[in-house]
Write a protein that holds these residues in place. Structure first.
Motif, PDB file in Angstrom:
ATOM      1  N   GLU A 123     -89.830  48.442  -4.963  1.00 40.74           N
ATOM      2  CA  GLU A 123     -90.304  47.297  -5.770  1.00 40.74           C
ATOM      3  C   GLU A 123     -91.824  47.355  -5.953  1.00 40.74           C
ATOM      4  OE1 GLU A 123     -88.647  44.224  -6.795  1.00 40.74           O
ATOM      5  OE2 GLU A 123     -86.965  43.937  -5.425  1.00 40.74           O
ATOM      6  N   THR A 124     -92.533  47.730  -4.875  1.00 40.65           N
ATOM      7  CA  THR A 124     -93.986  47.873  -5.007  1.00 40.65           C
ATOM      8  C   THR A 124     -94.304  49.008  -5.978  1.00 40.65           C
ATOM      9  OG1 THR A 124     -94.209  47.121  -2.733  1.00 40.65           O
ATOM     10  CG2 THR A 124     -96.142  48.135  -3.697  1.00 40.65           C
ATOM     11  N   GLY A 125     -93.505  50.073  -5.905  1.00 40.64           N
ATOM     12  CA  GLY A 125     -93.666  51.192  -6.843  1.00 40.64           C
ATOM     13  C   GLY A 125     -93.488  50.718  -8.284  1.00 40.64           C
ATOM     14  N   PHE A 126     -92.497  49.864  -8.501  1.00 43.19           N
ATOM     15  CA  PHE A 126     -92.280  49.316  -9.848  1.00 43.19           C
ATOM     16  C   PHE A 126     -93.529  48.575 -10.331  1.00 43.19           C
ATOM     17  CE2 PHE A 126     -87.439  48.854  -8.994  1.00 43.19           C
ATOM     18  CZ  PHE A 126     -87.182  50.080  -9.586  1.00 43.19           C
ATOM     19  N   ALA A 127     -94.097  47.768  -9.424  1.00 38.91           N
ATOM     20  CA  ALA A 127     -95.269  46.966  -9.803  1.00 38.91           C
ATOM     21  C   ALA A 127     -96.453  47.887 -10.145  1.00 38.91           C
ATOM     22  CB  ALA A 127     -95.647  46.018  -8.676  1.00 38.91           C
ATOM     23  N   ILE A 128     -96.625  48.957  -9.343  1.00 38.40           N
ATOM     24  CA  ILE A 128     -97.746  49.884  -9.607  1.00 38.40           C
ATOM     25  C   ILE A 128     -97.528  50.609 -10.937  1.00 38.40           C
ATOM     26  CG2 ILE A 128     -98.899  51.976  -8.774  1.00 38.40           C
ATOM     27  CD1 ILE A 128     -98.356  50.983  -5.933  1.00 38.40           C
ATOM     28  N   LEU A 129     -96.269  50.998 -11.160  1.00 36.38           N
ATOM     29  CA  LEU A 129     -95.952  51.655 -12.437  1.00 36.38           C
ATOM     30  C   LEU A 129     -96.221  50.722 -13.605  1.00 36.38           C
ATOM     31  CD1 LEU A 129     -92.571  53.585 -12.078  1.00 36.38           C
ATOM     32  CD2 LEU A 129     -94.761  54.493 -12.822  1.00 36.38           C
TER      33      LEU A 129
END
Lengths: 466, 203
Positions: free
Chosen positions: A290-296
């Motif tokens: 989910e954090t990866g999604f936000a960074i993307l």
């Protein structure tokens, strides 16, 4: 009345008072009602403008001066306060059902207040110190009295503490970059420092090892709370940097760095989630994704679109993690551990908790009809517009999440054929899980219901926003 | 002139205390060395901050040290007199710390070019604390050592940051973080099992 006193001072006071309340139910009620009241006040009473209620004129001033610096909460921050305290209320009300209210309410309310302080402090750079303070409060939350501190808690402490110096120093260097924008070496040093600071704070690949470790040694509920609160505010803090520094915002290198780190987190987290045999560790890896999604999402062009995707996923993430963490905590009270071997077939006795686990997982993976679907779809669309290769790797990560969800479902329903069905959850647990699952469906089917809250959020970032 | 002498004296204290702290086993020695480090931090911060603000660093650091000390005193450890004064692998630790300090000393002129006006003594002191702290952090999982090392890294950062930031709010917040970290450490030590805690890290 003063906005920082209201949304920072009062919760800190209630947090301190609730430390002395031994009753679980009273604690959960106090924490939940406090957070809900603060959310409702933020929703209906504008900051820094007079509100006439009959003969009474009410005005909440925006700033509070401390040691020559200001804590300021403006009208633009109002929607964020509504969301933060609204989701926090959900966590606090659910803490009784999870049996952690005596821990979560005092420390959790303190953490939320400090995170709000991190949004309010000026210059915004000092937010790093408030986030560190919030992380320090997270330690007694993760390690209750009588429990040995595990390696996960220690690593969490180390990573969050190391982040602060990097960010503060990077902030100082960035001021130098502004005055001499042509100095490539200084720019590179500042960006590296800043990147390292945020990598520690957001548990960017490969610095996320503490998350699955915590999943095995701490209560899933308190862990879920931290997985929701800290990254959410850190992303807002990161957006502050992008908003403040034009050269950073317009840098092509930043966009590719965000894409690379985001996609690494999504793919690595997704694949690890697919192969785990522990429900808590699966949740931790999904939090990484989910954090990866936000960074993307931050890398999407134009920036206004990026903001839209980031904010769209805020509420589904909070709600999904709350349902998931509550369901896991309910299961953990019944079984020895959350390993597959221990939870095999518990769907027959805890069907609502198992539904919560599976639906929250599917929502995180962006399954249609669930809360996570609209933000994932928007993210996918935005990424595909920039790079099809990135969209493909996003698919790999999401497939990993879906595999993990299906494996969990298979294990949880794998009961002997003639085992009787039952409802092992208490009434409070049933109500909380029911409300949460209903929320996941409502946000999936009618995402526009949160639109009024989200449309003002980009105003927090005047340069980065529309 | 006096100020320069004091600042290099502080660097001397740091260069002696930090590597020693990585190898001593007894917590009393560790906390004594930590207190000495905070004294040196105070002397270095004094190069850029007024006395009244610099003293805050010293008082906070000593308060944190005292909090850790009181926790360890109350824990009534089962002392083992036969154990050696130094931890296992001390030569390697000292060698590693020495290498880090050499690196810091050799890199200082270049870093001074990036941050002009900060002063060589402040740079050497701050970077040595951060560098040796990070090196030591990679080799231990003992709660007390981890907390002490985090305090040292933070102290090193504070020396450097004091040269570029003079805000009272930042000073207050960083002091709160130092104290909070020490109290968190005390809490974690209280939760630890003494037998397990005495086991030394990876070496």
């Amino acid at each position: 009345m003063n906005a920082p006193l209201l949304w920072i001072g009062i919760p800190l006071l209630v947090a301190a008072l609730s430390l002395f309340i031994p009753n679980e139910r009273f604690n959960a009620g106090l924490g939940g009602l406090t957070a809900l009241s603060l959310s409702v006040v933020a929703l209906f009473i504008p900051i820094d403008s007079a509100l006439l209620i009959g003969p009474i004129s009410l005005k909440i001033s925006a700033s509070l001066q401390i040691f020559g610096r200001n804590l300021t909460l403006t009208t633009a921050d109002g929607s964020l306060l509504v969301i933060l305290y609204g989701i926090a209320a959900l966590w606090f009300f659910g803490s009784e059902a999870a049996g952690v209210a005596r821990r979560l309410v005092p420390y959790g309310l303190g953490i939320i207040a400090l995170l709000v302080a991190s949004i309010a402090v000026e210059p915004f750079l000092y937010a790093a110190i408030f986030i560190e303070m919030a992380a320090l409060l997270g330690i007694p939350l993760l390690t209750p009295a009588g429990q040995m501190p595990g390696r996960g808690a220690l690593r969490f402490l180390v990573h969050q503490t190391l982040a602060m110096p990097f960010i503060l120093f990077a902030g100082w260097m960035l001021a130098g970059v502004e005055s001499s924008p042509g100095d490539f070496a200084l720019t590179l040093q500042a960006a590296t420092m800043l990147g390292l600071g945020f990598a520690f704070l957001l548990a960017v690949f490969p610095l996320y090892s503490w998350m699955p470790m915590l999943a095995e040694e701490s209560s899933p509920y308190v862990m879920g709370f931290l997985f929701w609160g800290l990254p959410t505010i850190t992303i807002i803090f990161g957006l502050g940097f992008l908003d403040r520094y034009t050269w950073l915002r317009t840098s092509a290198a930043l966009s590719s760095t965000l894409q690379l780190s985001g996609i690494l987190m999504v793919v690595a987290g997704g694949l690890w989630a697919a192969f785990q045999r522990h429900l808590g560790r699966i949740m931790a890896y999904v939090a990484v994704v989910e954090t990866g999604f936000a960074i993307l999402a931050l890398s999407i062009q134009p920036p206004a679109r990026a903001l839209e995707v980031v904010f769209l996923s805020m509420i589904p993430r909070g709600l999904g993690l709350a349902v998931w963490a509550l369901a896991l905590t309910i299961l953990l009270r019944r079984v020895d551990s959350l390993r597959f071997g221990s939870v095999k077939g518990v769907a027959r006795t805890y069907p609502l908790a198992v539904s919560g686990v599976v639906l929250a997982h599917l929502s995180a993976a962006g399954f249609p009809l669930l809360a996570g679907f609209p933000p994932r779809l928007t993210l996918w669309e935005g990424l595909a517009g920039n790079s099809l290769l990135l969209a493909f790797w996003l698919l790999i990560g999401i497939l990993g999440l879906l595999t993990g969800a299906l494996r969990s479902l298979a294990v949880l329903v794998m009961a002997p054929e003639y085992s009787p069905w039952g409802l092992g959850e208490t009434w409070v647990q049933r109500i909380m899980l029911g409300v949460g699952v209903l929320g996941l469906f409502i946000l999936g089917l009618f995402p526009q219901v949160v639109r009024p809250l989200l449309e003002n959020l980009p105003l927090m970032f005047i340069h980065f926003g529309p | 002139m006096t100020s320069t002498i004091f600042s290099w004296l502080a660097v001397g204290i740091l260069l002696l205390a930090v590597p020693t702290l990585t190898v001593v086993r007894d917590w009393r020695w560790m906390l004594g060395l930590l207190a000495a480090i905070y004294l040196a931090v105070f002397l270095l911060v004094l190069q850029h901050w007024p006395l009244a603000m610099s003293v805050v660093k010293l008082v906070t650091g000593w308060m944190g040290t005292a909090a850790l000390g009181m926790t360890l005193l109350n824990r009534s450890l089962d002392e083992d007199g036969r154990r050696s004064f130094f931890v296992e692998g001390s030569p390697f630790r000292l060698f590693g710390a020495g290498m880090v300090i050499l690196l810091v000393v050799s890199a200082t002129p270049r870093i001074e070019a990036v941050i002009p006006g900060i002063g060589q003594s402040v740079l050497v002191g701050g970077l040595a604390l951060v560098g040796v702290g990070l090196f030591h952090l990679g080799m231990t999982s003992d709660v007390l050592r981890v907390v002490i090392v985090l305090l040292i890294i933070l102290a090193g950062f504070e020396i450097l940051y004091a040269a570029v930031e003079t805000s009272i709010l930042v000073a207050a917040l960083l002091s709160a973080v130092t104290l909070g970290l020490a109290l968190t450490g005390s809490y974690l030590i209280l939760q630890s099992n003494p037998e397990v805690e005495e086991e030394e890290g990876l070496l």
